[in-house]
Design a protein around this motif. Structure first.
Motif, mmCIF file in Angstrom:
data_model
loop_
_atom_site.group_PDB
_atom_site.id
_atom_site.type_symbol
_atom_site.label_atom_id
_atom_site.label_comp_id
_atom_site.label_asym_id
_atom_site.label_seq_id
_atom_site.Cartn_x
_atom_site.Cartn_y
_atom_site.Cartn_z
ATOM 1 N N PHE A 1 0.835 -1.201 0.000
ATOM 2 C CA PHE A 1 0.000 0.000 0.000
ATOM 3 C C PHE A 1 0.874 1.257 0.000
ATOM 4 O O PHE A 1 0.655 2.191 -0.783
ATOM 5 C CB PHE A 1 -0.930 -0.023 1.217
ATOM 6 N N ILE A 2 1.876 1.284 0.864
ATOM 7 C CA ILE A 2 2.774 2.436 0.962
ATOM 8 C C ILE A 2 3.559 2.618 -0.329
ATOM 9 O O ILE A 2 3.635 3.722 -0.882
ATOM 10 C CB ILE A 2 3.719 2.278 2.172
ATOM 11 N N LEU B 1 9.612 8.095 2.026
ATOM 12 C CA LEU B 1 10.306 6.820 1.898
ATOM 13 C C LEU B 1 11.740 6.989 2.370
ATOM 14 O O LEU B 1 12.388 7.988 2.056
ATOM 15 C CB LEU B 1 10.300 6.340 0.436
ATOM 16 N N ALA B 2 12.214 6.033 3.126
ATOM 17 C CA ALA B 2 13.587 6.105 3.659
ATOM 18 C C ALA B 2 14.589 5.689 2.604
ATOM 19 O O ALA B 2 14.313 5.039 1.656
ATOM 20 C CB ALA B 2 13.714 5.212 4.884
ATOM 21 N N PHE C 1 3.432 5.919 -3.077
ATOM 22 C CA PHE C 1 4.590 6.695 -3.514
ATOM 23 C C PHE C 1 4.858 6.513 -5.000
ATOM 24 O O PHE C 1 5.267 7.454 -5.676
ATOM 25 C CB PHE C 1 5.819 6.363 -2.665
ATOM 26 N N ALA C 2 4.619 5.330 -5.545
ATOM 27 C CA ALA C 2 4.794 5.110 -6.988
ATOM 28 C C ALA C 2 3.779 5.933 -7.775
ATOM 29 O O ALA C 2 4.113 6.543 -8.798
ATOM 30 C CB ALA C 2 4.653 3.629 -7.316
ATOM 31 N N ALA D 1 9.154 13.273 -2.300
ATOM 32 C CA ALA D 1 7.709 13.318 -2.058
ATOM 33 C C ALA D 1 7.398 12.801 -0.657
ATOM 34 O O ALA D 1 8.058 11.896 -0.151
ATOM 35 C CB ALA D 1 6.980 12.479 -3.096
ATOM 36 N N GLY D 2 6.405 13.399 -0.067
ATOM 37 C CA GLY D 2 5.968 12.968 1.253
ATOM 38 C C GLY D 2 4.453 13.064 1.339
ATOM 39 O O GLY D 2 3.819 13.714 0.521
ATOM 40 N N ILE D 3 3.913 12.396 2.323
ATOM 41 C CA ILE D 3 2.476 12.466 2.564
ATOM 42 C C ILE D 3 2.259 12.907 4.003
ATOM 43 O O ILE D 3 2.886 12.370 4.931
ATOM 44 C CB ILE D 3 1.776 11.120 2.259
ATOM 45 N N GLU D 4 1.406 13.895 4.169
ATOM 46 C CA GLU D 4 1.119 14.410 5.503
ATOM 47 C C GLU D 4 0.558 13.268 6.355
ATOM 48 O O GLU D 4 -0.227 12.447 5.886
ATOM 49 C CB GLU D 4 0.120 15.576 5.377
ATOM 50 N N VAL D 5 0.997 13.206 7.585
ATOM 51 C CA VAL D 5 0.713 12.087 8.478
ATOM 52 C C VAL D 5 -0.788 11.827 8.638
ATOM 53 O O VAL D 5 -1.238 10.686 8.507
ATOM 54 C CB VAL D 5 1.406 12.306 9.845
#
Length: 81
Positions: free
Chosen positions: A12-13, A80-81, A17-18, A27-31
């Protein structure tokens, strides 16, 4: 709650991101947005801790604070780390 596998949560994660790769490598997604999406997907239930989704986040992401130009806290994102 059904038996959720960490692998499903990791998929899912990665898929999110893809799908949003056009946002760039940072890129990031707000928590809070992330948790709403995870809940809507059925992979996470509000009020749970130590869930498979939490483990998947631990495996794949880091949390970063976004601040304004004065150093004031704005929001937190998963990247993503």
């Amino acid at each position: 709650m059904k038996n959720i596998k960490v692998e499903w949560c990791e998929n899912f994660i990665r898929a999110w991101f893809a799908k949003h790769a056009f946002l760039g490598p940072n890129a990031g997604i707000e928590v809070n947005c992330f948790w709403k999406l995870a809940e809507a997907s059925g992979l996470w239930e509000r009020g749970t801790y130590g869930s498979p989704m939490s483990k998947a986040l631990e495996n794949l992401c880091k949390a970063e604070i976004v601040s304004d130009e004065n150093g004031n806290y704005c929001y937190t994102v998963f990247r993503l780390a």
